[in-house]
Motif scaffolding. Structure first.
Motif, mmCIF file in Angstrom:
data_model
loop_
_atom_site.group_PDB
_atom_site.id
_atom_site.type_symbol
_atom_site.label_atom_id
_atom_site.label_comp_id
_atom_site.label_asym_id
_atom_site.label_seq_id
_atom_site.Cartn_x
_atom_site.Cartn_y
_atom_site.Cartn_z
ATOM 1 N N ASP A 214 3.283 4.317 -11.880
ATOM 2 C CA ASP A 214 1.900 3.653 -11.177
ATOM 3 C C ASP A 214 2.616 4.004 -9.749
ATOM 4 O OD1 ASP A 214 -0.608 4.269 -10.119
ATOM 5 O OD2 ASP A 214 -1.465 3.313 -11.312
ATOM 6 N N LYS A 215 2.367 5.290 -9.006
ATOM 7 C CA LYS A 215 2.543 4.927 -7.871
ATOM 8 C C LYS A 215 1.889 4.531 -6.632
ATOM 9 C CE LYS A 215 7.603 6.235 -8.421
ATOM 10 N NZ LYS A 215 7.512 6.601 -10.039
ATOM 11 N N ARG A 216 0.613 4.483 -7.503
ATOM 12 C CA ARG A 216 -0.673 4.577 -6.123
ATOM 13 C C ARG A 216 -0.771 3.144 -5.060
ATOM 14 N NH1 ARG A 216 -5.170 6.371 -10.345
ATOM 15 N NH2 ARG A 216 -4.308 4.089 -11.036
ATOM 16 N N ASP A 217 0.071 2.601 -6.316
ATOM 17 C CA ASP A 217 -0.266 1.241 -4.715
ATOM 18 C C ASP A 217 1.182 0.830 -4.687
ATOM 19 O OD1 ASP A 217 -1.548 -0.359 -2.962
ATOM 20 O OD2 ASP A 217 -1.747 -2.005 -5.006
ATOM 21 N N ILE A 218 1.497 0.972 -3.166
ATOM 22 C CA ILE A 218 2.620 0.358 -2.928
ATOM 23 C C ILE A 218 2.806 -1.229 -1.857
ATOM 24 C CG2 ILE A 218 4.959 1.234 -1.585
ATOM 25 C CD1 ILE A 218 3.763 2.874 -3.660
ATOM 26 N N ARG A 219 3.343 -1.929 -2.125
ATOM 27 C CA ARG A 219 3.436 -3.350 -1.733
ATOM 28 C C ARG A 219 4.798 -3.047 -0.509
ATOM 29 N NH1 ARG A 219 3.414 -7.773 -6.110
ATOM 30 N NH2 ARG A 219 1.597 -7.086 -7.164
ATOM 31 N N CYS A 220 4.426 -3.130 1.066
ATOM 32 C CA CYS A 220 5.108 -2.956 1.832
ATOM 33 C C CYS A 220 5.379 -4.652 2.399
ATOM 34 C CB CYS A 220 5.172 -2.357 3.049
ATOM 35 S SG CYS A 220 3.996 -1.116 2.518
ATOM 36 N N TYR A 221 6.617 -5.468 1.681
ATOM 37 C CA TYR A 221 7.263 -6.864 1.760
ATOM 38 C C TYR A 221 7.359 -7.074 3.785
ATOM 39 C CZ TYR A 221 6.222 -8.168 -2.764
ATOM 40 O OH TYR A 221 5.507 -8.528 -3.610
ATOM 41 N N TYR A 222 6.656 -8.281 4.230
ATOM 42 C CA TYR A 222 7.030 -7.901 5.550
ATOM 43 C C TYR A 222 8.519 -9.161 5.678
ATOM 44 C CZ TYR A 222 2.279 -8.637 6.512
ATOM 45 O OH TYR A 222 0.031 -8.062 6.129
ATOM 46 N N HIS A 223 9.043 -9.676 5.029
ATOM 47 C CA HIS A 223 10.130 -9.946 4.559
ATOM 48 C C HIS A 223 11.283 -9.795 3.340
ATOM 49 C CE1 HIS A 223 8.795 -12.437 8.062
ATOM 50 N NE2 HIS A 223 10.231 -12.074 8.610
ATOM 51 N N ALA A 224 12.005 -10.548 3.102
ATOM 52 C CA ALA A 224 13.097 -9.868 1.627
ATOM 53 C C ALA A 224 12.337 -11.897 1.131
ATOM 54 C CB ALA A 224 14.207 -10.082 2.113
ATOM 55 N N ASP A 225 11.189 -12.087 0.925
ATOM 56 C CA ASP A 225 11.140 -13.297 0.257
ATOM 57 C C ASP A 225 9.884 -13.122 -0.365
ATOM 58 O OD1 ASP A 225 9.193 -15.206 0.187
ATOM 59 O OD2 ASP A 225 9.752 -16.512 1.560
ATOM 60 N N LEU A 226 9.605 -12.800 -1.268
ATOM 61 C CA LEU A 226 8.368 -12.151 -2.169
ATOM 62 C C LEU A 226 7.153 -13.978 -2.618
ATOM 63 C CD1 LEU A 226 10.858 -11.867 -5.492
ATOM 64 C CD2 LEU A 226 10.072 -9.634 -3.640
ATOM 65 N N THR A 227 7.550 -14.848 -2.193
ATOM 66 C CA THR A 227 6.609 -15.772 -2.611
ATOM 67 C C THR A 227 5.996 -16.765 -1.318
ATOM 68 O OG1 THR A 227 8.789 -17.669 -3.060
ATOM 69 C CG2 THR A 227 7.854 -15.966 -4.388
ATOM 70 N N THR A 228 6.478 -17.228 -0.615
ATOM 71 C CA THR A 228 5.941 -16.761 0.945
ATOM 72 C C THR A 228 5.022 -16.633 1.010
ATOM 73 O OG1 THR A 228 7.955 -18.189 1.524
ATOM 74 C CG2 THR A 228 5.991 -18.009 3.243
ATOM 75 N N ARG A 229 3.746 -16.909 1.640
ATOM 76 C CA ARG A 229 2.137 -16.835 2.219
ATOM 77 C C ARG A 229 2.017 -17.014 3.154
ATOM 78 N NH1 ARG A 229 -1.885 -14.792 -2.260
ATOM 79 N NH2 ARG A 229 -2.580 -15.956 -0.705
ATOM 80 N N PRO A 230 2.815 -16.257 4.504
ATOM 81 C CA PRO A 230 2.209 -16.370 5.667
ATOM 82 C C PRO A 230 0.765 -16.744 5.789
ATOM 83 C CG PRO A 230 2.708 -13.571 5.560
ATOM 84 C CD PRO A 230 2.480 -14.335 3.794
ATOM 85 N N PRO A 231 0.440 -17.172 7.208
ATOM 86 C CA PRO A 231 -0.619 -17.574 7.369
ATOM 87 C C PRO A 231 -1.692 -16.436 7.823
ATOM 88 C CG PRO A 231 0.817 -17.979 9.029
ATOM 89 C CD PRO A 231 1.113 -17.520 8.305
ATOM 90 N N VAL A 232 -3.031 -16.597 8.000
ATOM 91 C CA VAL A 232 -3.678 -15.818 8.553
ATOM 92 C C VAL A 232 -4.322 -16.200 10.530
ATOM 93 C CG1 VAL A 232 -5.680 -14.852 8.299
ATOM 94 C CG2 VAL A 232 -4.717 -15.137 6.299
ATOM 95 N N GLY A 233 -3.964 -15.205 10.971
ATOM 96 C CA GLY A 233 -4.390 -15.576 12.412
ATOM 97 C C GLY A 233 -5.991 -15.948 12.303
#
Length: 220
Positions: free
Chosen positions: A65-84
């Motif tokens: 199922d390739k309907r939902d694609i994740r575009c990662y900000y960095h080569a980091d699978l766990t760090t959650r960036p802050p919400v501006g």
């Protein structure tokens, strides 16, 4: 304990020493045939396909199922960036993208439990995420400034108003929808399609990035 420290009758000690010398001079026997055969490692749902430049085996995995694609900000699978603008709030390390079916009637959805209902299968996940990077959405509040090469200058959009008769493509030749597109021309890093949680994950980096993160690459 060394041989010289053992107490033996003189003739026994000499015989033992001679036997050790003879054994040391023997040519090593060739290993058994089964020891010289290549080892094949089977991993459920994946296949090993050689090595990267760093000598790391790269595994492949399919995603049906390739309907939902994740575009990662960095080569980091766990760090959650802050919400501006929201102190203490964080978001996933990726942005999701997809292609909606034109005219899909969400109110009469025949599969209400399908979270991706009304979306098409994405045939080129890297191109899909490239478009998201191109619009600048992957750099909120300068989150991915560290990936942008020094001296990079955003390309001007092919046209701010697609109703003006200009070609419906951006500076990379990708088709875009009619209407204003003021953000086109942002930096697009090298991207590689990997697999995370049985979902296509497009991550900044070269072909070795999936193996470096310990995840399989997307099987084409």
């Amino acid at each position: 304990m060394n041989l010289s420290e053992m107490t033996y009758p003189k003739d026994t000690k000499n015989r033992v020493r001679n036997l050790l010398v003879q054994e040391a001079r023997r040519k090593p026997k060739p290993a058994r045939g089964w020891l010289t055969l290549p080892v094949v490692i089977a991993v459920a749902g994946t296949a090993l396909v050689g090595t990267t430049a760093a000598g790391i085996y790269t595994a492949l995995a399919p995603v049906n199922d390739k309907r939902d694609i994740r575009c990662y900000y960095h080569a980091d699978l766990t760090t959650r960036p802050p919400v501006g603008g929201v102190p203490g709030a964080t978001k996933p390390p990726y942005m999701t993208t997809g292609i909606f079916i034109t005219g899909f009637d969400a109110k009469n959805n025949p599969n209400p439990d399908d979270k991706n209902a009304g979306m098409k299968q994405v045939t080129d996940p890297i191109k899909q995420c490239s478009r998201v990077w191109d619009t600048g959405l992957m750099n909120p509040d300068g989150l991915t400034n560290d990936l942008i090469p020094a001296g990079f200058v955003p390309s001007p959009p092919a046209g701010k108003d697609r109703g003006s008769g200009l070609p419906d493509t951006d500076q990379y030749g990708n088709p875009i929808a009619p209407g204003p597109n003021p953000l086109l021309g942002h930096y697009v890093p090298p991207l590689t399609a990997c697999v995370v949680d049985n979902t296509v994950a497009v991550i900044p980096g070269g072909p070795e990035i999936c193996a470096r993160l310990g995840i399989p690459a997307l099987e084409k």
